[in-house]
Design a protein around this motif. Structure first.
Motif, PDB file in Angstrom:
ATOM      1  N   ARG A  95       0.834  -1.209   0.000  1.00  0.00           N
ATOM      2  CA  ARG A  95       0.000   0.000   0.000  1.00  0.00           C
ATOM      3  C   ARG A  95       0.869   1.259   0.000  1.00  0.00           C
ATOM      4  O   ARG A  95       0.619   2.203  -0.775  1.00  0.00           O
ATOM      5  N   LEU A  96       1.852   1.268   0.866  1.00  0.00           N
ATOM      6  CA  LEU A  96       2.746   2.422   0.959  1.00  0.00           C
ATOM      7  C   LEU A  96       3.500   2.632  -0.340  1.00  0.00           C
ATOM      8  O   LEU A  96       3.661   3.772  -0.800  1.00  0.00           O
ATOM      9  N   ALA A  97       3.957   1.534  -0.943  1.00  0.00           N
ATOM     10  CA  ALA A  97       4.683   1.633  -2.212  1.00  0.00           C
ATOM     11  C   ALA A  97       3.780   2.206  -3.307  1.00  0.00           C
ATOM     12  O   ALA A  97       4.190   3.087  -4.075  1.00  0.00           O
ATOM     13  N   PHE A  98       2.543   1.720  -3.378  1.00  0.00           N
ATOM     14  CA  PHE A  98       1.597   2.198  -4.389  1.00  0.00           C
ATOM     15  C   PHE A  98       1.293   3.681  -4.176  1.00  0.00           C
ATOM     16  O   PHE A  98       1.215   4.454  -5.138  1.00  0.00           O
ATOM     17  N   LEU A  99       1.144   4.089  -2.907  1.00  0.00           N
ATOM     18  CA  LEU A  99       0.857   5.489  -2.597  1.00  0.00           C
ATOM     19  C   LEU A  99       2.004   6.390  -3.042  1.00  0.00           C
ATOM     20  O   LEU A  99       1.780   7.467  -3.600  1.00  0.00           O
ATOM     21  N   ASN A 100       3.228   5.947  -2.806  1.00  0.00           N
ATOM     22  CA  ASN A 100       4.381   6.754  -3.210  1.00  0.00           C
ATOM     23  C   ASN A 100       4.484   6.848  -4.728  1.00  0.00           C
ATOM     24  O   ASN A 100       4.849   7.892  -5.281  1.00  0.00           O
ATOM     25  N   LEU A 101       4.136   5.756  -5.425  1.00  0.00           N
ATOM     26  CA  LEU A 101       4.146   5.774  -6.892  1.00  0.00           C
ATOM     27  C   LEU A 101       3.081   6.723  -7.433  1.00  0.00           C
ATOM     28  O   LEU A 101       3.289   7.390  -8.455  1.00  0.00           O
ATOM     29  N   LEU A 102       1.935   6.781  -6.736  1.00  0.00           N
ATOM     30  CA  LEU A 102       0.898   7.747  -7.116  1.00  0.00           C
ATOM     31  C   LEU A 102       1.421   9.171  -6.966  1.00  0.00           C
ATOM     32  O   LEU A 102       1.204  10.027  -7.829  1.00  0.00           O
ATOM     33  N   TRP A 103       2.099   9.416  -5.860  1.00  0.00           N
ATOM     34  CA  TRP A 103       2.667  10.748  -5.578  1.00  0.00           C
ATOM     35  C   TRP A 103       3.646  11.167  -6.675  1.00  0.00           C
ATOM     36  O   TRP A 103       3.564  12.280  -7.199  1.00  0.00           O
ATOM     37  N   ILE A 104       4.546  10.268  -7.033  1.00  0.00           N
ATOM     38  CA  ILE A 104       5.535  10.564  -8.072  1.00  0.00           C
ATOM     39  C   ILE A 104       4.861  10.726  -9.434  1.00  0.00           C
ATOM     40  O   ILE A 104       5.146  11.667 -10.182  1.00  0.00           O
ATOM     41  N   SER A 105       3.939   9.818  -9.754  1.00  0.00           N
ATOM     42  CA  SER A 105       3.270   9.837 -11.061  1.00  0.00           C
ATOM     43  C   SER A 105       2.462  11.112 -11.273  1.00  0.00           C
ATOM     44  O   SER A 105       2.531  11.736 -12.343  1.00  0.00           O
ATOM     45  N   PHE A 106       1.704  11.516 -10.250  1.00  0.00           N
ATOM     46  CA  PHE A 106       0.865  12.704 -10.402  1.00  0.00           C
ATOM     47  C   PHE A 106       1.668  13.995 -10.299  1.00  0.00           C
ATOM     48  O   PHE A 106       1.235  15.036 -10.801  1.00  0.00           O
ATOM     49  N   THR A 107       2.834  13.925  -9.658  1.00  0.00           N
ATOM     50  CA  THR A 107       3.748  15.069  -9.692  1.00  0.00           C
ATOM     51  C   THR A 107       4.242  15.267 -11.121  1.00  0.00           C
ATOM     52  O   THR A 107       4.259  16.384 -11.638  1.00  0.00           O
ATOM     53  N   LEU A 108       4.623  14.165 -11.773  1.00  0.00           N
ATOM     54  CA  LEU A 108       5.060  14.223 -13.172  1.00  0.00           C
ATOM     55  C   LEU A 108       3.908  14.591 -14.103  1.00  0.00           C
ATOM     56  O   LEU A 108       4.094  15.307 -15.091  1.00  0.00           O
ATOM     57  N   PHE A 109       2.698  14.118 -13.759  1.00  0.00           N
ATOM     58  CA  PHE A 109       1.504  14.410 -14.561  1.00  0.00           C
ATOM     59  C   PHE A 109       1.243  15.919 -14.609  1.00  0.00           C
ATOM     60  O   PHE A 109       0.774  16.448 -15.620  1.00  0.00           O
ATOM     61  N   GLY A 110       1.577  16.596 -13.533  1.00  0.00           N
ATOM     62  CA  GLY A 110       1.436  18.059 -13.489  1.00  0.00           C
ATOM     63  C   GLY A 110       2.700  18.771 -13.908  1.00  0.00           C
ATOM     64  O   GLY A 110       2.902  19.945 -13.558  1.00  0.00           O
TER      65      GLY A 110
END
Length: 212
Positions: free
Chosen positions: A19-34
């Motif tokens: 869960r923590l790994a997926f959450l961090n990947l979301l954080w990185i992905s959506f940072t790049l998305f913006g």
């Protein structure tokens, strides 16, 4: 029974690790998305929103949905907050470099008070983002109230500063781990004591209102 309990605990641990790994990947992905510039603060607000839900005992929430809802809902407002934080940070950095490299003795004396101001601002940031997520406030209120919460909770503030820098220091020795565990660990570490500080201030405010 012991084996079942051990295996159940082990699977629970693996679940939280994933869960923590997926959450961090979301954080990185959506940072790049913006495009990083416009994505960092909305993604950071979103990761704190998920951490807040977990701390409140809502373990069964949809991580992606909670993250995405916070990201799109606070996209503009969080970027405005980020602009203010970045602008203040740059001003303090420029002032610090000017004072540090100044040959004027009078100007050099300002290094200590300026360092204290920078430390106070950093401590405020640790409360600004959790407060932004926890309350429905205007940005000016978030900044003002984060200062008062920081002043009223010196031990929590010290704990946040030392602990957060400790986590960053530890992660600096294993950069690849930052991909899976960085923003998520900081969000969970910061959000819990921040929420405790908010509750403490809320209780004091209620008592003062009752006395009046």
């Amino acid at each position: 029974m012991e084996t079942t309990g051990f295996m159940g605990g082990f699977y629970r641990l693996l679940e939280w690790i994933s869960r923590l790994a997926f959450l961090n990947l979301l954080w990185i992905s959506f940072t790049l998305f913006g495009l990083v510039i416009f994505g960092f603060f909305p993604a950071t607000i979103a990761i704190f929103a998920v951490a807040r839900k977990w701390i409140q005992g809502n373990d069964d929430i949809s991580m992606f949905q909670t993250f995405w809802n916070a990201y799109k809902r606070e996209f503009v407002k969080s970027n405005l907050l980020g602009l203010i934080i970045t602008a203040i940070s740059w001003v303090l950095y420029i002032d610090f470099q000017f004072v540090l490299n100044s040959t004027n003795q009078f100007v050099s004396v300002l290094i200590v008070p300026l360092f204290i101001i920078i430390l106070i601002f950093i401590a405020m940031v640790f409360y600004i983002i959790p407060m932004f997520v926890h309350y429905d406030m205007k940005i000016s209120q978030v900044i003002k109230n984060s200062f008062f919460v920081m002043i009223m909770n010196p031990l929590s503030t010290f704990y946040l500063l030392i602990g957060s820098f400790g986590i960053l220091f530890a992660l600096s020795f294993a950069p690849p781990i930052c991909i899976l565990y960085s923003g998520n660990l900081l969000a969970l570490f910061i959000m819990k004591p921040a929420m405790n500080a908010f509750e403490k201030v809320d209780r004091k405010s209620k008592l003062l209102l009752q006395e009046q």
